[in-house]
Design a protein around this motif. Structure first.
Motif, PDB file in Angstrom:
ATOM      1  N   GLU A   8      -5.717  -4.406  61.659  1.00 46.35           N
ATOM      2  CA  GLU A   8      -4.571  -3.996  62.466  1.00 46.35           C
ATOM      3  C   GLU A   8      -4.415  -3.027  63.187  1.00 46.35           C
ATOM      4  OE1 GLU A   8      -1.273  -4.718  59.298  1.00 46.35           O
ATOM      5  OE2 GLU A   8       0.353  -5.056  61.158  1.00 46.35           O
ATOM      6  N   ASP A  31      -2.507  -7.921  65.173  1.00 44.38           N
ATOM      7  CA  ASP A  31      -3.431  -8.520  63.968  1.00 44.38           C
ATOM      8  C   ASP A  31      -4.792  -8.998  64.644  1.00 44.38           C
ATOM      9  OD1 ASP A  31      -1.389  -7.747  62.265  1.00 44.38           O
ATOM     10  OD2 ASP A  31      -1.755  -9.369  60.982  1.00 44.38           O
ATOM     11  N   THR A  50      -6.306 -12.384  58.953  1.00 45.19           N
ATOM     12  CA  THR A  50      -6.233 -11.190  59.375  1.00 45.19           C
ATOM     13  C   THR A  50      -7.317  -9.998  58.768  1.00 45.19           C
ATOM     14  OG1 THR A  50      -3.927 -11.177  59.834  1.00 45.19           O
ATOM     15  CG2 THR A  50      -4.944  -9.151  59.833  1.00 45.19           C
TER      16      THR A  50
END
Ligand code: SME
Length: 162
Positions: free
Chosen positions: A107, A125, A104
């Motif tokens: 976000e 994400d 990730t």
């Protein structure tokens, strides 16, 4: 908004019939969002339960260990405890960030909110830096507002920040 975003709002409206099960809708919604929006690599819906957020549904390559998040922790806790959108372009630079997945990079967390009342949130994400723009925020706010009406109809309480 982009055509794919408008299509998703229409998709939700078509499913948001009186008496629909909120839990089933939450399951369908995460699958729909991930399938129709390629930069949404992992999608979850967390709901406020007392002082916690609980993961009600998710879709993505892997499960998260964060199935419960206290309201005072994480980017997720920030969004639910303030009722504000959290758009984090680089998770490595944000001290609030709780890591779920090594890949990730950014976000977006958008409250499921009706007026002051926050029922939960949509958490997305992406493996790309700065994957989310104003149109994602506007789209998911509208999506979240519709979900909030359904959550209220289902008798969920959520909370009022502050
Ligand atoms: N990163 C979130 C935790 C949830 S996972 O992304 C699924 C946070 O900082 O609250």
């Amino acid at each position: 908004m982009q055509p794919s975003q408008l299509r998703s709002l229409a998709w939700l409206d078509a499913r948001a019939l009186p008496g629909a099960s909120f839990r089933e809708l939450a399951e369908e919604a995460v699958r729909h969002l991930r399938a129709e929006h390629p930069h949404y690599h992992w999608v979850g819906i967390y709901m406020v339960e007392g002082a916690l957020l609980r993961l009600w549904s998710w879709d993505g390559p892997a499960a998260t260990q964060h199935v419960e998040i206290p309201l005072d922790q994480g980017v997720c806790g920030y969004a639910a405890s303030t009722g504000s959108i959290a758009n984090v372009p680089d998770v490595d630079q944000d001290p609030r960030y709780l890591q779920c997945f090594l890949g990730t990079r950014s976000e977006l967390v958008v409250p499921i909110r009706a007026g002051e009342r926050v029922f939960g949130e949509i958490d997305i994400d992406s493996d790309r830096l700065a994957a989310f723009d104003d149109s994602d925020e506007a789209f998911l706010s509208a999506f979240g507002s519709r979900l909030a009406e359904l959550a209220a109809d289902a008798g969920l309480q959520g909370h009022v920040p502050g």
